[in-house]
Design an enzyme around this catalytic site. Structure first.
Site, PDB file in Angstrom:
ATOM      1  N   ARG A 129       0.831  -1.207   0.000  1.00 20.00           N
ATOM      2  CA  ARG A 129       0.000   0.000   0.000  1.00 20.00           C
ATOM      3  C   ARG A 129       0.866   1.258   0.000  1.00 20.00           C
ATOM      4  O   ARG A 129       0.439   2.319   0.442  1.00 20.00           O
ATOM      5  CB  ARG A 129      -0.984   0.034   1.146  1.00 20.00           C
ATOM      6  CG  ARG A 129      -0.636  -0.800   2.358  1.00 20.00           C
ATOM      7  CD  ARG A 129      -1.725  -0.540   3.374  1.00 20.00           C
ATOM      8  NE  ARG A 129      -1.885  -1.663   4.277  1.00 20.00           N
ATOM      9  CZ  ARG A 129      -2.342  -1.548   5.500  1.00 20.00           C
ATOM     10  NH1 ARG A 129      -2.703  -0.391   5.957  1.00 20.00           N
ATOM     11  NH2 ARG A 129      -2.480  -2.614   6.260  1.00 20.00           N
ATOM     12  N   ARG A 187       3.176   7.317  -2.710  1.00 21.51           N
ATOM     13  CA  ARG A 187       4.254   8.204  -3.100  1.00 21.51           C
ATOM     14  C   ARG A 187       4.083   9.514  -2.328  1.00 21.51           C
ATOM     15  O   ARG A 187       2.959   9.894  -1.995  1.00 21.51           O
ATOM     16  CB  ARG A 187       4.224   8.466  -4.608  1.00 21.51           C
ATOM     17  CG  ARG A 187       4.672   7.256  -5.435  1.00 21.51           C
ATOM     18  CD  ARG A 187       4.449   7.459  -6.891  1.00 21.51           C
ATOM     19  NE  ARG A 187       3.064   7.842  -7.150  1.00 21.51           N
ATOM     20  CZ  ARG A 187       2.688   8.952  -7.779  1.00 21.51           C
ATOM     21  NH1 ARG A 187       3.593   9.796  -8.211  1.00 21.51           N
ATOM     22  NH2 ARG A 187       1.419   9.230  -7.971  1.00 21.51           N
ATOM     23  N   CYS A 200      -9.096  35.701  21.076  1.00 21.84           N
ATOM     24  CA  CYS A 200      -7.920  34.856  21.328  1.00 21.84           C
ATOM     25  C   CYS A 200      -7.162  35.334  22.575  1.00 21.84           C
ATOM     26  O   CYS A 200      -6.741  36.483  22.644  1.00 21.84           O
ATOM     27  CB  CYS A 200      -7.005  34.883  20.107  1.00 21.84           C
ATOM     28  SG  CYS A 200      -5.418  34.118  20.412  1.00 21.84           S
ATOM     29  N   ASN A 209       0.783  27.891  32.043  1.00 23.20           N
ATOM     30  CA  ASN A 209      -0.415  27.384  31.373  1.00 23.20           C
ATOM     31  C   ASN A 209      -1.605  27.458  32.343  1.00 23.20           C
ATOM     32  O   ASN A 209      -1.581  26.873  33.421  1.00 23.20           O
ATOM     33  CB  ASN A 209      -0.181  25.933  30.936  1.00 23.20           C
ATOM     34  CG  ASN A 209      -1.259  25.428  30.024  1.00 23.20           C
ATOM     35  OD1 ASN A 209      -2.397  25.902  30.065  1.00 23.20           O
ATOM     36  ND2 ASN A 209      -0.921  24.475  29.180  1.00 23.20           N
ATOM     37  N   SER A 260      -6.471  23.359  19.819  1.00 21.89           N
ATOM     38  CA  SER A 260      -7.583  24.061  19.188  1.00 21.89           C
ATOM     39  C   SER A 260      -7.270  25.555  19.127  1.00 21.89           C
ATOM     40  O   SER A 260      -7.984  26.326  18.512  1.00 21.89           O
ATOM     41  CB  SER A 260      -8.869  23.814  19.985  1.00 21.89           C
ATOM     42  OG  SER A 260      -8.601  24.043  21.349  1.00 21.89           O
ATOM     43  N   HIS A 262       1.990  29.006  19.138  1.00 20.56           N
ATOM     44  CA  HIS A 262       2.531  28.794  20.484  1.00 20.56           C
ATOM     45  C   HIS A 262       3.152  27.409  20.608  1.00 20.56           C
ATOM     46  O   HIS A 262       2.812  26.493  19.863  1.00 20.56           O
ATOM     47  CB  HIS A 262       1.434  28.958  21.530  1.00 20.56           C
ATOM     48  CG  HIS A 262       0.393  27.878  21.504  1.00 20.56           C
ATOM     49  ND1 HIS A 262      -0.592  27.798  20.546  1.00 20.56           N
ATOM     50  CD2 HIS A 262       0.200  26.799  22.311  1.00 20.56           C
ATOM     51  CE1 HIS A 262      -1.356  26.744  20.781  1.00 20.56           C
ATOM     52  NE2 HIS A 262      -0.892  26.117  21.845  1.00 20.56           N
ATOM     53  N   GLN A 314       4.896  24.681  23.885  1.00 15.91           N
ATOM     54  CA  GLN A 314       4.693  24.399  25.304  1.00 15.91           C
ATOM     55  C   GLN A 314       5.930  23.798  25.946  1.00 15.91           C
ATOM     56  O   GLN A 314       6.746  23.170  25.266  1.00 15.91           O
ATOM     57  CB  GLN A 314       3.525  23.420  25.477  1.00 15.91           C
ATOM     58  CG  GLN A 314       2.194  23.986  25.050  1.00 15.91           C
ATOM     59  CD  GLN A 314       1.053  23.038  25.392  1.00 15.91           C
ATOM     60  OE1 GLN A 314       0.821  22.741  26.551  1.00 15.91           O
ATOM     61  NE2 GLN A 314       0.356  22.573  24.379  1.00 15.91           N
ATOM     62  N   CYS A 324      25.769   9.674  17.921  1.00 14.75           N
ATOM     63  CA  CYS A 324      26.884  10.147  17.084  1.00 14.75           C
ATOM     64  C   CYS A 324      27.178   9.109  15.998  1.00 14.75           C
ATOM     65  O   CYS A 324      27.443   9.451  14.843  1.00 14.75           O
ATOM     66  CB  CYS A 324      28.143  10.361  17.920  1.00 14.75           C
ATOM     67  SG  CYS A 324      28.155  11.887  18.863  1.00 14.75           S
ATOM     68  N   GLU A 374      -1.578  -0.805  15.697  1.00  8.69           N
ATOM     69  CA  GLU A 374      -0.544  -0.044  16.408  1.00  8.69           C
ATOM     70  C   GLU A 374      -0.789  -0.083  17.928  1.00  8.69           C
ATOM     71  O   GLU A 374       0.137  -0.269  18.707  1.00  8.69           O
ATOM     72  CB  GLU A 374      -0.524   1.414  15.923  1.00  8.69           C
ATOM     73  CG  GLU A 374       0.144   1.628  14.565  1.00  8.69           C
ATOM     74  CD  GLU A 374      -0.755   1.342  13.379  1.00  8.69           C
ATOM     75  OE1 GLU A 374      -1.926   0.929  13.578  1.00  8.69           O
ATOM     76  OE2 GLU A 374      -0.301   1.522  12.229  1.00  8.69           O
TER      77      GLU A 374
HETATM   78 ZN    ZN Z   1      -4.299  35.213  18.692  1.00  9.07          ZN
HETATM   79 ZN    ZN Z   2      26.536  12.058  20.453  1.00  2.64          ZN
END
Ligand code: ZN
Ligand code: ZN
Length: 324
Positions: free
Chosen positions: A13, A16, A37, A67, A152, A157, A159, A190, A300
């Site tokens: 599946r 590209r 806002c 926050n 949302s 921004h 965090q 490394c 998963e």
């Molecule tokens: Zn804003």
């Molecule tokens: Zn390293």
């Protein structure tokens, strides 16, 4: 090798890179200012007082604030307690929002280099300040862009969330890296970097100080990892020319994703060594950018094995060729 995890690259599946570009609807344009806002200029009273600001011409360019809706609180000490077979602890931690620009409709990919450098400086200074708190062991710097990436709030921004514990998700690869260092006397990151630079097939771009590549067997399409070329265990150790180089490079690589994939939702994280291990020889900091183009599902969740429908090598080739 580092994580001991498996990824299935599903060749039947396989998509590209161009197919993803077509699938992404893009985002509607935003206004420069939104009265509703909490992060827009004029609405500063809607956030707690700033812990750090960068100002130019009397106006703030970057503002870091606690926050308001933090999952963890700073003013309660960390006290784990046994509860029969279970463990519980007070919700101690530090959560801050880094408001990246006064304009509501910008994003790191579309800001000028100087503004992105301000953001990177704010990351570093807030990191260093929070790292001084006695009970803090681990600091996660991250950015959620778009609804699918978990935000949302449209205003640009990032965090910072700092915890008094090192979670297993972080500790496990650290343990692998320590073991590798104990056996071979070298940093595994490394070594990986040297191999990526020798093979070149997954390398997207490089500067004097940094390299961006699509990680080997990445879990999702278009993952990009940015790493310092010299050994450095903590992001907060970048200084001088490295800072502006990193900012410009970050912006360019985000612009590749923005342009090449139609401004998709994404998360990025900056993974540094735990607080106190900033000079560790076994760990090497990196940034991981993960576009949200697919949804992990039952397989998963059930196995921890991701099915990736693209080849990282093709993604690298595609991103390398984006005209930015
Ligand atoms: Zn804003
Ligand atoms: Zn390293």
């Amino acid at each position: 090798m580092l994580t001991n995890e498996w990824v299935i690259i599903a060749t039947e599946r396989a998509k590209r890179p161009e197919d993803f570009q077509k699938m992404e609807p893009g985002k509607p344009p935003l206004p420069e200012f939104s009265a509703r806002c909490p992060f827009c200029p004029g609405n500063e009273a809607q956030t707690p007082p700033a812990t750090y600001t960068i100002e130019r011409n009397g106006k703030w360019q970057v503002r870091a604030v606690p926050n308001k809706f933090a999952a963890l609180q700073k003013d309660i000490p960390f006290q784990p307690k046994r509860l029969g077979r279970f463990l519980k602890a007070t919700g101690y931690g530090i959560a801050e929002v880094i408001i990246e620009a006064p304009l509501h409709n910008l994003t790191l990919a579309t800001m000028d280099d100087e503004s992105v450098e301000d953001v990177v400086k704010a990351y570093k200074l807030r990191y260093l300040s929070v790292a001084k708190e006695k009970q803090i062991c681990f600091i996660n710097l991250f950015r959620n862009h778009g609804l699918r990436a978990g935000t949302s709030l449209e205003h640009p921004h990032s965090q910072l969330i700092a915890t008094p514990v090192i979670p297993p998700h972080v500790r496990n690869p650290i343990e692998q890296a320590v073991r590798y260092y104990d056996t071979h006397g070298r940093c595994i990151y490394c070594e990986m970097l040297a191999e990526e630079m020798r093979r070149k097939e997954r390398v997207i771009a490089e500067t004097d100080y940094f390299i961006a590549y699509a990680p080997y067997a990445s879990r999702t399409p278009f993952e990009v990892r940015i790493m310092p070329k010299k050994h450095q265990a903590s992001f907060a150790d970048i200084e001088g020319a490295e800072t502006s180089d990193f900012a410009g490079f970050l912006k360019k690589n985000l612009a590749r994703i923005y342009k090449g994939l139609n401004n998709p939702d994404y998360n990025f994280i900056i993974r540094s060594a735990p607080v106190g291990d900033e000079k560790a020889k076994y760990f090497h900091w990196y940034m991981l950018i993960i576009p949200k183009l697919t949804n992990p599902a039952g397989f998963e969740m059930g196995t921890g094995i991701y099915i990736n429908v693209t080849y990282p090598e093709q993604c690298a080739e595609f991103l390398k060729d984006i005209n930015i």
